[in-house]
Design a protein around this motif. Sequence first.
Motif: not given
Length: 285
Positions: A38, A42, A53, A55, A57-59
């Motif tokens: 992850s 990032t 996080q 996941i 965001d934003p990737a």
Amino acid sequence: MTLIARGARRTWLATTLRIGILSLGALVMVAPFLYMVSISFTESTYVLTTPPQFIPDPATLANYEQALMTQGLPLAFANSLYIAAISTAVSLLISSMMAYAFARFSFPGRELIFRILLVGLMIPAVMLLIPQFILAKHLALLDSHLGLIVFYVAGSLALNTLLLRGFFEAIPGELDQAMQVDGANAWTRYWRLAIPLARPGLATAAIFTFFASWDEFAWALTIINTPELRTLPIVIRLFAGAGNNAVQWGLVFAASVIAIIPVIVVFLAFQRHFVQGLTSGAVKG
């Protein structure tokens, strides 16, 4: 009928509990890896946020682009792949011949020599750094890939010989005798009989040796000085130390994810034999 229902309920509860515990254990083990992946996607501004996080965001692919564009990483990747592949092949060849000799031939001091060989498994590798450095200096192996390969092979021989000896001893002696009657010499029996039947053991030894050579850091850091000869763990460590002690975690984890790819490929290639190799030949002999 009631007893049957109670038994089925207990079985269901036991199975559910077992699956729950195993799933929790798997999650605990996988979570750090998922977090690393992850962070590798990032942006540096959002790294190490609280709460973490999983996941991004934003990737972003900026960390991978920067890692791949860094001059040292592709070359270090190639160096590590070359060294690990050569070390694994040479170690399997030598250790399999040694294991076959210990399993099939009787000679004076066989068990004593085998036990002396196993002493190497009891000595921490870090304790051997200074003696290895002095020996490598006398052999003119400092600052060279050959210096890494020689000591990686030497360090893996004891474990691989222990694993493979059990497999060779499990091969029925009648098969050797039948080949001897047909005129097969020791090399033919080793190459055409023992090696094909010991594939699970060879796969297990190959995985262990490749992993150890690919991930090794201390010895490579000790003897390698030329930037062009550096291996992947050294370059990743240099990534972590760049930027006036401000660690670029996104870059480090992106490089780490790239470093994991060959490990996954090797494991998937040999995983069919891996479990069998650990549970059969490894506990014999």
